[in-house]
Enzyme design. Structure first.
Site, PDB file in Angstrom:
ATOM      1  N   GLU B 129       0.933  -1.146  -0.056  1.00 22.60           N
ATOM      2  CA  GLU B 129       0.099  -0.233  -0.010  1.00 22.60           C
ATOM      3  C   GLU B 129       0.822   1.329  -0.119  1.00 22.60           C
ATOM      4  O   GLU B 129       2.076   1.151   0.427  1.00 22.60           O
ATOM      5  CB  GLU B 129      -0.899  -0.114   1.173  1.00 22.60           C
ATOM      6  CG  GLU B 129      -1.950  -1.359   1.338  1.00 22.60           C
ATOM      7  CD  GLU B 129      -2.816  -1.177   2.212  1.00 22.60           C
ATOM      8  OE1 GLU B 129      -2.664  -0.531   3.267  1.00 22.60           O
ATOM      9  OE2 GLU B 129      -3.544  -2.192   2.448  1.00 22.60           O
ATOM     10  N   ILE B 159       1.361  -2.694  -7.929  1.00 23.81           N
ATOM     11  CA  ILE B 159       0.811  -3.922  -8.153  1.00 23.81           C
ATOM     12  C   ILE B 159       1.333  -4.555  -9.669  1.00 23.81           C
ATOM     13  O   ILE B 159       0.727  -3.843 -10.426  1.00 23.81           O
ATOM     14  CB  ILE B 159      -0.665  -4.195  -7.768  1.00 23.81           C
ATOM     15  CG1 ILE B 159      -0.879  -3.623  -6.331  1.00 23.81           C
ATOM     16  CG2 ILE B 159      -1.283  -5.439  -8.067  1.00 23.81           C
ATOM     17  CD1 ILE B 159      -0.079  -4.284  -5.522  1.00 23.81           C
ATOM     18  N   GLU B 244       7.502 -17.591  -4.150  1.00 22.58           N
ATOM     19  CA  GLU B 244       8.038 -16.770  -5.279  1.00 22.58           C
ATOM     20  C   GLU B 244       9.672 -16.522  -5.403  1.00 22.58           C
ATOM     21  O   GLU B 244      10.285 -16.474  -6.271  1.00 22.58           O
ATOM     22  CB  GLU B 244       7.477 -15.428  -5.113  1.00 22.58           C
ATOM     23  CG  GLU B 244       7.839 -14.372  -6.335  1.00 22.58           C
ATOM     24  CD  GLU B 244       7.076 -12.920  -6.103  1.00 22.58           C
ATOM     25  OE1 GLU B 244       6.520 -12.681  -7.103  1.00 22.58           O
ATOM     26  OE2 GLU B 244       7.167 -12.531  -5.248  1.00 22.58           O
ATOM     27  N   GLN B 338      29.939  -2.865 -18.306  1.00 25.95           N
ATOM     28  CA  GLN B 338      31.389  -2.541 -18.489  1.00 25.95           C
ATOM     29  C   GLN B 338      32.091  -3.349 -19.233  1.00 25.95           C
ATOM     30  O   GLN B 338      32.921  -2.552 -20.143  1.00 25.95           O
ATOM     31  CB  GLN B 338      31.854  -2.666 -17.119  1.00 25.95           C
ATOM     32  CG  GLN B 338      33.270  -2.103 -16.664  1.00 25.95           C
ATOM     33  CD  GLN B 338      33.179  -0.620 -16.698  1.00 25.95           C
ATOM     34  OE1 GLN B 338      32.138   0.190 -16.557  1.00 25.95           O
ATOM     35  NE2 GLN B 338      34.331  -0.024 -16.775  1.00 25.95           N
TER      36      GLN B 338
HETATM   37  C1  LIG Z   1       8.639  -4.331  -9.869  1.00 22.25           C
HETATM   38  C2  LIG Z   1       8.295  -4.125  -8.758  1.00 22.25           C
HETATM   39  C3  LIG Z   1       7.071  -5.220  -8.583  1.00 22.25           C
HETATM   40  C4  LIG Z   1       6.350  -5.253  -7.451  1.00 22.25           C
HETATM   41  N1  LIG Z   1       5.163  -5.726  -7.467  1.00 22.25           N
HETATM   42  C5  LIG Z   1       4.293  -5.957  -6.382  1.00 22.25           C
HETATM   43  C6  LIG Z   1       3.236  -6.627  -6.490  1.00 22.25           C
HETATM   44  O1  LIG Z   1       2.725  -7.344  -7.703  1.00 22.25           O
HETATM   45  N2  LIG Z   1       2.305  -6.797  -5.276  1.00 22.25           N
HETATM   46  C7  LIG Z   1       2.536  -6.129  -4.241  1.00 22.25           C
HETATM   47  O2  LIG Z   1       1.884  -6.194  -3.206  1.00 22.25           O
HETATM   48  N3  LIG Z   1       3.833  -5.323  -4.051  1.00 22.25           N
HETATM   49  C8  LIG Z   1       4.461  -5.220  -5.215  1.00 22.25           C
HETATM   50  N4  LIG Z   1       5.789  -4.403  -5.021  1.00 22.25           N
HETATM   51  C9  LIG Z   1       5.766  -3.861  -3.841  1.00 22.25           C
HETATM   52  C10 LIG Z   1       7.112  -4.391  -3.327  1.00 22.25           C
HETATM   53  O3  LIG Z   1       6.622  -5.634  -2.859  1.00 22.25           O
HETATM   54  C11 LIG Z   1       7.676  -3.289  -2.147  1.00 22.25           C
HETATM   55  O4  LIG Z   1       8.388  -2.304  -3.144  1.00 22.25           O
HETATM   56  C12 LIG Z   1       8.736  -3.823  -1.096  1.00 22.25           C
HETATM   57  O5  LIG Z   1       8.139  -4.662  -0.365  1.00 22.25           O
HETATM   58  C13 LIG Z   1       9.419  -2.691  -0.573  1.00 22.25           C
HETATM   59  O6  LIG Z   1       8.416  -1.634   0.081  1.00 22.25           O
HETATM   60  P1  LIG Z   1       8.798  -0.308  -0.055  1.00 22.25           P
HETATM   61  O7  LIG Z   1       8.828  -0.070  -1.679  1.00 22.25           O
HETATM   62  O8  LIG Z   1       7.519   0.397   0.492  1.00 22.25           O
HETATM   63  O9  LIG Z   1       9.984   0.166   0.414  1.00 22.25           O
HETATM   64  P2  LIG Z   1      10.112   0.448   2.129  1.00 22.25           P
HETATM   65  O10 LIG Z   1       9.410  -0.680   2.829  1.00 22.25           O
HETATM   66  O11 LIG Z   1       9.552   1.883   2.536  1.00 22.25           O
HETATM   67  O12 LIG Z   1      11.863   0.408   2.258  1.00 22.25           O
HETATM   68  C14 LIG Z   1      12.544   1.525   1.870  1.00 22.25           C
HETATM   69  C15 LIG Z   1      13.907   1.163   2.360  1.00 22.25           C
HETATM   70  O13 LIG Z   1      14.069   0.829   3.690  1.00 22.25           O
HETATM   71  C16 LIG Z   1      14.501  -0.617   3.924  1.00 22.25           C
HETATM   72  N5  LIG Z   1      13.690  -1.145   5.213  1.00 22.25           N
HETATM   73  C17 LIG Z   1      12.577  -0.943   5.399  1.00 22.25           C
HETATM   74  N6  LIG Z   1      12.232  -1.765   6.397  1.00 22.25           N
HETATM   75  C18 LIG Z   1      13.431  -2.124   7.057  1.00 22.25           C
HETATM   76  C19 LIG Z   1      13.821  -2.961   8.041  1.00 22.25           C
HETATM   77  N7  LIG Z   1      12.968  -3.274   8.917  1.00 22.25           N
HETATM   78  N8  LIG Z   1      15.170  -3.175   8.247  1.00 22.25           N
HETATM   79  C20 LIG Z   1      16.009  -2.749   7.284  1.00 22.25           C
HETATM   80  N9  LIG Z   1      15.696  -1.992   6.340  1.00 22.25           N
HETATM   81  C21 LIG Z   1      14.446  -1.649   6.129  1.00 22.25           C
HETATM   82  C22 LIG Z   1      14.151  -1.258   2.542  1.00 22.25           C
HETATM   83  O14 LIG Z   1      14.745  -2.543   2.483  1.00 22.25           O
HETATM   84  C23 LIG Z   1      14.296  -0.225   1.625  1.00 22.25           C
HETATM   85  O15 LIG Z   1      15.642  -0.082   1.171  1.00 22.25           O
HETATM   86  C24 LIG Z   1       6.619  -4.521  -6.257  1.00 22.25           C
HETATM   87  C25 LIG Z   1       7.589  -3.524  -6.301  1.00 22.25           C
HETATM   88  C26 LIG Z   1       8.517  -3.272  -7.521  1.00 22.25           C
HETATM   89  C27 LIG Z   1       9.755  -2.660  -7.397  1.00 22.25           C
END
Ligand SMILES: Cc1cc2nc3c(=O)[nH]c(=O)nc-3n(C[C@H](O)[C@H](O)[C@H](O)COP(=O)(O)OP(=O)(O)OC[C@H]3O[C@@H](n4cnc5c(N)ncnc54)[C@H](O)[C@@H]3O)c2cc1C
Lengths: 80, 381
Positions: B129, B159, B244, B338
């Site tokens: 979300e 998504i 997955e 590279q």
């Molecule tokens: C190409 C792509 C396809 C996707 N497809 C789907 C899908 O089909 N369905 C779906 O539901 N989601 C999907 N996603 C979403 C994906 O699951 C999330 O982007 C992912 O879980 C990370 O969440 P965020 O992007 O909100 O990052 P955040 O959770 O906000 O994290 C930001 C940064 O903080 C770090 N971080 C966060 N918490 C911690 C912790 N506890 N310890 C250390 N580091 C931390 C993260 O590693 C990251 O580097 C997709 C994302 C991408 C890029």
């Protein structure tokens, strides 16, 4: 050690680390209190499977089976 | 211990390479430029059997064991240059079909799986979300039971397949007092009242895979479309993430293998200082390092697939496999670029695109940091 004592011990030492209590009320709702998180639950299931030589299916991972100590004991007993 | 594929598995892998090279690559560059999903390729994949690889024959699939699925997906990854299409396929198989197969009622399986296998239905899953990513279980979407249906309200973000999906597995809170254990999963059809999707988001890579927002506004979902029991959402999500993480990265391993072959060919042909650049140790060692990463990625992937084939849970192994393969793939893509110098940096070739596509693997399905958290937690830290 009884099933209940076994589970209580792992909860206190591995899963709910930092919990001040030395005992867990067998009917206390551990999910509602946030004592078990999702990673903790994974570890708990692994522990139950290894300790009691049982196989818990993914379909059994629902709140009613992990809500409190007594429900976990029931789940284990169903598999023995 | 047996490190070899059976003859059948090798045949599946080889025919997947041949199929992908012949059928899926035509026009890939053009589609990439236009951010266009290859619907025709999707249908051809269904004819080949890709969408139904792990699904039993009674529901329209091929019913293959998981190692054969992995071998076939590795072949597709080797042959197909359209990583967006591969990513769409992977999401469809591992985050929609696979949980349906495992947790679905007979009604749900016979209603949806045949269409998901024959290419007429496209699926995906909606967990993330706007305000909950890594901390997925802190979601705000709510599902309220009213009579024989649930009313879902919430917004899902990033998504995969959302703009083209016919069904999505949507996760929402049914009991806010229970934290992660109060989440349930629902099969939501695109035609259900209150369901809508935004237009495809413009991402850095995987340009041919439509990805977008899902809005659920008083979305009505019949009770028979709840997947598993109330509160089973976290277990379903964990199980599908494990699948997955165990299988999606087979296509990455295939792609790594193709990139190394391309690099080997290039460094033997490209001359500088009157020598093939392969003769410069700085270059040949890069390829040696890439080969080590490929070999270790293969081993970790096959090990986890082997564990899953035996019906075992593999949270530690799947986290390690996901972490290692996705990180190795990014590093190999950067090295391949590279090695090709300015030609590698040019959009004429695929090396810059591969870098952009590969980085997504460090984020979806749980970021690299989250995989390390899982590994550390299982080690008792
Ligand atoms: C190409 C792509 C396809 C996707 N497809 C789907 C899908 O089909 N369905 C779906 O539901 N989601 C999907 N996603 C979403 C994906 O699951 C999330 O982007 C992912 O879980 C990370 O969440 P965020 O992007 O909100 O990052 P955040 O959770 O906000 O994290 C930001 C940064 O903080 C770090 N971080 C966060 N918490 C911690 C912790 N506890 N310890 C250390 N580091 C931390 C993260 O590693 C990251 O580097 C997709 C994302 C991408 C890029």
């Amino acid at each position: 050690m009884s099933i209940l004592e076994n589970i209580e011990k792992i909860l206190l030492t591995e899963i709910a680390v930092g919990l001040a209590d030395k005992k867990i009320d067998p009917e206390a709702d551990l999910l509602e209190q946030g004592i078990i998180d999702s990673l903790g639950l994974m570890k708990l299931i692994d522990f139950l499977e290894k300790t009691f030589s049982i196989k818990i299916s993914d379909e059994e991972i629902v709140p009613e089976n992990f809500q409190c100590l007594n429900s976990m004991v029931n789940l284990v007993q169903q598999h023995l | 211990m047996d490190f070899s594929f059976s003859q059948d598995q090798i045949t599946f892998k080889e025919s997947a390479i041949e199929f992908a090279e012949k059928v899926l690559n035509k026009g890939a560059k053009d589609r990439e430029g236009k951010c266009e999903f290859n619907r025709d390729g999707w249908e051809k994949c269904a004819e080949f059997g890709v969408q139904g690889l792990p699904v039993p024959e009674e529901y329209g699939g091929l019913g293959l064991d998981i190692l054969t699925c992995v071998a076939t997906m590795e072949g597709l990854g080797y042959g197909c240059k359209d990583s967006g299409l591969l990513f769409s396929l992977n999401s469809h198989i591992w985050t929609c079909e696979s949980p349906l197969l495992k947790f679905g009622s007979e009604y749900q399986k016979s209603k949806y799986l045949p269409g998901l296998c024959n290419g007429t239905l496209i699926g995906g899953h909606a967990m993330t979300e706007p305000d909950s990513g890594s901390d997925a279980f802190s979601m705000r979407s709510k599902a309220e039971k009213r009579g024989d249906r649930y009313i879902i309200n919430g917004t899902k973000m990033f998504i995969t397949n959302a703009p083209i999906a016919d069904i999505l597995l949507v996760f929402a809170v049914t009991d806010p007092t229970k934290g992660f254990a109060g989440i349930s999963a629902f099969i939501v059809e695109k035609g259900f009242p209150g369901f809508s999707t935004g237009k495809p988001l413009d991402m850095m890579g995987l340009k041919t895979c439509p990805l977008g927002e899902v809005v659920l506004q008083d979305c009505e979902v019949p009770e028979e479309n709840r997947l598993g029991k109330e509160g089973a959402g976290a277990a379903i999500f964990n199980s599908e993430m494990e699948w997955e993480r165990s299988c999606l990265f087979a296509t990455h391993v295939g792609a790594m293998s193709r990139d190394i072959n391309d690099c080997i060919r290039y460094v033997k042909e490209r001359h500088q200082f009157e020598k093939p650049i392969a003769k410069f140790q700085a270059i040949s060692h890069k390829i040696a390092d890439m080969q080590v990463k490929l070999e270790l990625s293969r081993l970790v992937l096959y090990k986890v697939a082997w564990l899953k084939a035996q019906g075992k849970r593999a949270p530690l192994e799947s986290a390690m496999a996901k972490l290692f393969v996705s990180e190795s793939y990014v590093q190999n893509c950067l090295e391949a670029l590279q090695i090709h110098g300015a030609y590698g940096y040019s959009t004429e070739l695929d090396f810059e695109k591969n870098v952009r596509d590969s980085i997504a693997g460090k984020i979806y399905s749980g970021t690299s940091e989250i995989q390390k958290n899982i590994i550390a937690s299982i080690l008792g830290l």
